[in-house]
Design a protein around this motif. Structure first.
Motif, PDB file in Angstrom:
ATOM      1  N   ARG A  93     -12.095   4.639  -6.482  1.00 24.56           N
ATOM      2  CA  ARG A  93     -11.804   3.250  -6.822  1.00 24.56           C
ATOM      3  C   ARG A  93     -10.562   3.147  -7.700  1.00 24.56           C
ATOM      4  O   ARG A  93      -9.872   2.148  -7.694  1.00 24.56           O
ATOM      5  CB  ARG A  93     -13.006   2.639  -7.539  1.00 24.56           C
ATOM      6  N   SER A  94     -10.309   4.204  -8.466  1.00 25.70           N
ATOM      7  CA  SER A  94      -9.166   4.104  -9.375  1.00 25.70           C
ATOM      8  C   SER A  94      -7.835   4.374  -8.671  1.00 25.70           C
ATOM      9  O   SER A  94      -6.779   4.247  -9.265  1.00 25.70           O
ATOM     10  CB  SER A  94      -9.360   5.045 -10.567  1.00 25.70           C
ATOM     11  N   VAL A  95      -7.900   4.738  -7.383  1.00 22.47           N
ATOM     12  CA  VAL A  95      -6.659   4.868  -6.615  1.00 22.47           C
ATOM     13  C   VAL A  95      -6.203   3.468  -6.203  1.00 22.47           C
ATOM     14  O   VAL A  95      -6.941   2.773  -5.521  1.00 22.47           O
ATOM     15  CB  VAL A  95      -6.879   5.717  -5.336  1.00 22.47           C
ATOM     16  N   PRO A  96      -5.013   3.032  -6.606  1.00 27.68           N
ATOM     17  CA  PRO A  96      -4.541   1.712  -6.179  1.00 27.68           C
ATOM     18  C   PRO A  96      -4.343   1.713  -4.665  1.00 27.68           C
ATOM     19  O   PRO A  96      -3.698   2.627  -4.137  1.00 27.68           O
ATOM     20  CB  PRO A  96      -3.206   1.541  -6.902  1.00 27.68           C
ATOM     21  N   GLY A  97      -4.902   0.718  -3.998  1.00 23.53           N
ATOM     22  CA  GLY A  97      -4.862   0.683  -2.538  1.00 23.53           C
ATOM     23  C   GLY A  97      -3.457   0.825  -1.983  1.00 23.53           C
ATOM     24  O   GLY A  97      -3.215   1.596  -1.037  1.00 23.53           O
ATOM     25  N   ILE A  98      -2.528   0.069  -2.584  1.00 27.35           N
ATOM     26  CA  ILE A  98      -1.152   0.073  -2.088  1.00 27.35           C
ATOM     27  C   ILE A  98      -0.577   1.496  -2.062  1.00 27.35           C
ATOM     28  O   ILE A  98       0.208   1.848  -1.184  1.00 27.35           O
ATOM     29  CB  ILE A  98      -0.248  -0.798  -2.994  1.00 27.35           C
TER      30      ILE A  98
ATOM     31  N   LYS B 205      -3.516  -0.695   9.326  1.00 24.09           N
ATOM     32  CA  LYS B 205      -3.785  -1.930   8.587  1.00 24.09           C
ATOM     33  C   LYS B 205      -5.286  -2.089   8.330  1.00 24.09           C
ATOM     34  O   LYS B 205      -5.717  -2.427   7.219  1.00 24.09           O
ATOM     35  CB  LYS B 205      -3.253  -3.144   9.360  1.00 24.09           C
ATOM     36  N   VAL B 206      -6.057  -1.843   9.370  1.00 21.21           N
ATOM     37  CA  VAL B 206      -7.516  -1.960   9.222  1.00 21.21           C
ATOM     38  C   VAL B 206      -8.012  -1.010   8.126  1.00 21.21           C
ATOM     39  O   VAL B 206      -8.827  -1.372   7.285  1.00 21.21           O
ATOM     40  CB  VAL B 206      -8.223  -1.666  10.568  1.00 21.21           C
ATOM     41  N   THR B 207      -7.476   0.186   8.120  1.00 25.83           N
ATOM     42  CA  THR B 207      -7.927   1.174   7.149  1.00 25.83           C
ATOM     43  C   THR B 207      -7.583   0.753   5.716  1.00 25.83           C
ATOM     44  O   THR B 207      -8.429   0.833   4.822  1.00 25.83           O
ATOM     45  CB  THR B 207      -7.303   2.548   7.439  1.00 25.83           C
TER      46      THR B 207
ATOM     47  N   ILE C  27      -1.245  -8.183   4.254  1.00 26.84           N
ATOM     48  CA  ILE C  27       0.108  -8.731   4.370  1.00 26.84           C
ATOM     49  C   ILE C  27       1.100  -7.852   3.614  1.00 26.84           C
ATOM     50  O   ILE C  27       2.220  -7.588   4.093  1.00 26.84           O
ATOM     51  CB  ILE C  27       0.145 -10.194   3.862  1.00 26.84           C
ATOM     52  N   ALA C  28       0.663  -7.367   2.436  1.00 31.76           N
ATOM     53  CA  ALA C  28       1.534  -6.479   1.662  1.00 31.76           C
ATOM     54  C   ALA C  28       1.883  -5.241   2.479  1.00 31.76           C
ATOM     55  O   ALA C  28       3.039  -4.795   2.492  1.00 31.76           O
ATOM     56  CB  ALA C  28       0.847  -6.077   0.355  1.00 31.76           C
ATOM     57  N   ALA C  29       0.892  -4.705   3.182  1.00 32.76           N
ATOM     58  CA  ALA C  29       1.137  -3.508   3.999  1.00 32.76           C
ATOM     59  C   ALA C  29       2.121  -3.827   5.118  1.00 32.76           C
ATOM     60  O   ALA C  29       3.013  -3.027   5.424  1.00 32.76           O
ATOM     61  CB  ALA C  29      -0.179  -2.994   4.581  1.00 32.76           C
ATOM     62  N   GLU C  30       1.991  -5.009   5.702  1.00 35.70           N
ATOM     63  CA  GLU C  30       2.906  -5.406   6.780  1.00 35.70           C
ATOM     64  C   GLU C  30       4.338  -5.495   6.271  1.00 35.70           C
ATOM     65  O   GLU C  30       5.287  -5.122   6.958  1.00 35.70           O
ATOM     66  CB  GLU C  30       2.477  -6.755   7.369  1.00 35.70           C
TER      67      GLU C  30
ATOM     68  N   ASP D  33       3.996  -6.147  13.685  1.00 34.82           N
ATOM     69  CA  ASP D  33       3.447  -7.497  13.858  1.00 34.82           C
ATOM     70  C   ASP D  33       2.771  -7.963  12.566  1.00 34.82           C
ATOM     71  O   ASP D  33       2.706  -7.226  11.582  1.00 34.82           O
ATOM     72  CB  ASP D  33       2.444  -7.527  15.018  1.00 34.82           C
ATOM     73  N   GLY D  34       2.315  -9.201  12.597  1.00 36.05           N
ATOM     74  CA  GLY D  34       1.608  -9.759  11.452  1.00 36.05           C
ATOM     75  C   GLY D  34       2.447 -10.747  10.668  1.00 36.05           C
ATOM     76  O   GLY D  34       3.675 -10.808  10.810  1.00 36.05           O
ATOM     77  N   VAL D  35       1.761 -11.562   9.833  1.00 38.30           N
ATOM     78  CA  VAL D  35       2.436 -12.577   9.030  1.00 38.30           C
ATOM     79  C   VAL D  35       3.447 -11.919   8.089  1.00 38.30           C
ATOM     80  O   VAL D  35       4.552 -12.418   7.885  1.00 38.30           O
ATOM     81  CB  VAL D  35       1.397 -13.390   8.222  1.00 38.30           C
ATOM     82  N   GLY D  36       3.068 -10.766   7.543  1.00 40.41           N
ATOM     83  CA  GLY D  36       3.964 -10.057   6.635  1.00 40.41           C
ATOM     84  C   GLY D  36       5.241  -9.653   7.343  1.00 40.41           C
ATOM     85  O   GLY D  36       6.356  -9.810   6.813  1.00 40.41           O
ATOM     86  N   TYR D  37       5.109  -9.146   8.533  1.00 40.95           N
ATOM     87  CA  TYR D  37       6.253  -8.749   9.361  1.00 40.95           C
ATOM     88  C   TYR D  37       7.151  -9.956   9.630  1.00 40.95           C
ATOM     89  O   TYR D  37       8.363  -9.891   9.532  1.00 40.95           O
ATOM     90  CB  TYR D  37       5.732  -8.142  10.660  1.00 40.95           C
ATOM     91  N   PHE D  38       6.500 -11.096   9.935  1.00 43.42           N
ATOM     92  CA  PHE D  38       7.231 -12.338  10.215  1.00 43.42           C
ATOM     93  C   PHE D  38       8.046 -12.762   8.997  1.00 43.42           C
ATOM     94  O   PHE D  38       9.226 -13.115   9.100  1.00 43.42           O
ATOM     95  CB  PHE D  38       6.226 -13.432  10.601  1.00 43.42           C
ATOM     96  N   ILE D  39       7.417 -12.705   7.813  1.00 45.80           N
ATOM     97  CA  ILE D  39       8.090 -13.089   6.573  1.00 45.80           C
ATOM     98  C   ILE D  39       9.285 -12.164   6.314  1.00 45.80           C
ATOM     99  O   ILE D  39      10.385 -12.611   5.979  1.00 45.80           O
ATOM    100  CB  ILE D  39       7.104 -13.048   5.381  1.00 45.80           C
TER     101      ILE D  39
END
Ligand SMILES: Nc1ncnc2c1ncn2[C@@H]1O[C@H](COP(=O)(O)OP(=O)(O)O)[C@@H](O)[C@H]1O
Ligand SMILES: [Mg+2]
Lengths: 252, 281
Positions: B126-131, B148-150, B218-221, B228-234
């Motif tokens: 849990r202490s590993v930041p996801g990003i 992305k799912v992971t 979205i951050a990952a994108e 693809d994805g909203v993040g990619y679009f941005i």
């Protein structure tokens, strides 16, 4: 025939915290035995030992001759705290039916038992309500119906009417007598209320406090069919309730 | 002569039939109007500030322009495809997280031994930041939907797990004892007593998981340049130069998406948890 035998039962919650000390008594098949004693004398503990919900520290409990280790078959409990004992996410009918699923009864039979037992406690047609939509007295009747539908040979009731108003309480006491006669099961009824204990019982055990142990045992000499007003004015009732009250007073 | 009624009677008081703690439709309408008024005020302030042109309007377009662009995006298939891609990844990740977290939470909440054995592993994971694990995931899984799912599942699993554990630990002991007294087997007790009782908290966990999952998805994108994805679009819109209105509009719509997922979960909770606050839990 002995339905329930408690022999030299002791129970402590940890070292030096005895709740019950060396209790012995028995309940005959089809009998209604009241256990009366002040709050904290170990009534709930006793009932949980009999139900196999907590292990005895010493001594033993036998239900129909079998020593109790886990919860025995054919036994049902009506808890004091009906508000928490009924499942709020189940409707009334589902609450009553839930234990029957474990008995692996076919759906039709389960339905029939739910109908019959709800009718027996005067709650026909209330299946679709949720427990929290009912009054306290009605909730306790659902809990009784749930126990009845289970068709237990032994029914344990732990101060089931302690938190309903006096009028509802009289009605529930009569209901208990009635289903006892109608279904013929053995009942162990725990209460701190002396009038209630005498009014309901065939036989009665008085407990003393710290640690809980048997103070007296008496046979109640009242007609089988009882009435709140008539029975409670009988000389036998008045005398026996005084005997019980005297025992409890002497002990404290 | 009679001993006083034991204190347990307090909780057993009859509940007022039919009384709900939930807000009435009128209350909900008032809350909605208040919210709308707040949003309108904010939009207006934004509009005025942007019109002052203290910042280059190509970088900070007025609210009206952004709203117009957002409306255009809403019917633009090129944008909707990206929304769909993000949604699939987030919902997939949260579903995966729930499939792991809920059973595990029931186990940890029910058995001290499971809690003792698993706590060190959970605490260190849990202490590993996801990003921080995104590059590693890209290395192993590439930049597709499974990555992305992971990552979404990795961050969504914690709120679900902890809320399930608290929910399970909060199950009324009288309810458990009742099930035991009727000899209900363990697995049925889990399904019919423990899970329903924990459900309000599990759904709270789900709400938090969706919010975190959307953010991190979205951050990952954006971070790894997925296809693809909203993040990619941005990301693409910001590189294209002077499409600030599109970027702002897409960000706003991502916010709306989060708001909708939250609203749907709340509605689901209200439907499923009819007994809220009326009994054990
Ligand atoms: N789970 C428990 N742990 C420790 N002590 C307990 C527990 N349950 C009951 N006791 C103690 O045992 C005694 C008997 O309690 P109880 O059986 O609830 O009495 P009653 O039902 O007659 O009021 C009390 O002193 C109570 O504090
Ligand atoms: Mg008690």
């Amino acid at each position: 025939m002995t339905a329930l035998q408690v022999s030299n039962l002791s129970k402590s919650y940890g070292e030096g915290n005895p709740a019950l000390h060396n209790l012995s008594f028995e309940v005959r098949e089809g009998e209604l035995l009241s256990i009366v004693g002040p709050s904290g004398c170990g009534k709930t503990t006793l009932l949980k030992c009999v139900a196999g919900l907590v292990p005895a520290t010493r001594g033993e409990v036998r239900v129909h001759g079998e020593e109790v280790s886990g919860v025995p078959e054919g036994l049902a409990v009506v808890f004091q705290d009906y508000g928490r004992s009924l499942f709020p996410w189940m409707k009334v009918g589902q609450n009553v039916e839930f234990p029957l699923e474990t008995l692996r009864l076919p759906k039709a039979e389960r339905q029939e038992r739910v109908e019959r037992s709800l009718a027996a406690v005067g709650l026909e047609g209330k299946h679709e309500r949720y427990p929290w939509q009912l009054s306290g007295g009605m909730q306790q009747r659902v809990a009784i119906a749930r126990a009845l539908a289970y068709r237990p040979k032994v029914l344990l009731m732990d101060e089931p009417f302690a938190s309903v108003d006096a009028q509802t309480r009289s009605g529930l006491e009569d209901l208990t007598r009635r289903v006892h006669l109608e279904f013929g099961m053995t009942i162990l009824f725990v209460t701190h209320d002396i009038d209630e204990s005498v009014y309901l019982a065939d036989r009665l055990v008085v407990l003393r406090r710290s640690p809980g142990s048997v103070l007296a045992e008496l046979v109640i000499e009242l007609p089988r069919v009882r009435d709140q007003i008539v029975t409670k004015s009988l000389p036998a009732f008045v005398r026996q309730r005084s005997v019980v009250a005297q025992h409890i007073k002497d002990a404290s | 002569m009679n001993a006083p009624v034991t204190t347990t009677g307090v909780r057993a008081e009859p509940r007022r039939p039919g009384v709900r703690r939930r807000t009435s439709p009128r209350g909900a309408l008032a809350a909605f109007l208040r919210g709308t008024a707040g949003a309108a005020l904010l939009t207006l302030a934004f509009e005025v500030f942007a019109r002052l042109e203290l910042v280059d309007p190509r970088l900070l377009p007025p609210a009206g322009v952004i709203l117009g662009e957002a409306l255009r995006l809403l019917v633009d298939p090129a944008f909707l495809v990206e929304v769909w891609a993000t949604l699939v990844a987030v919902l997939g990740g949260v579903a995966l997280a729930a499939a792991i977290a809920v059973p595990l939470g029931v186990l940890i909440g029910s058995y001290r031994l499971a809690a003792l054995g698993l706590t060190p592993i959970i605490d260190s994971l849990r202490s590993v930041p996801g990003i921080a694990i995104i590059p590693l995931l890209v290395l192993v899984m590439g930049q597709g939907v499974s990555m992305k799912v992971t990552i979404v599942a990795f961050v969504a699993v914690w709120p679900l797990l902890f809320n399930t554990v608290y929910g399970v630990r909060g199950v009324d002991p009288v309810a458990m004892e009742t099930a035991r007294a009727f000899r209900v087997p363990v697995h049925r007790t889990w399904w019919r007593v423990v899970l329903p009782s924990a459900l309000p908290l599990v759904l709270t966990g789900l709400r938090l998981a969706l919010a975190t999952g959307l953010t991190v998805g979205i951050a990952a994108e954006i971070a790894v340049g997925t296809r693809d994805g909203v993040g990619y679009f941005i990301l693409r819109a910001s590189y294209a130069g002077f499409h600030a209105d599109t970027v702002f509009a897409a960000v706003t719509l991502a916010g709306v998406l989060g708001y909708l997922m939250n609203g749907i979960t709340v509605a689901l909770t209200n439907r499923l948890v009819v007994w809220d606050g009326k009994g054990p839990s």
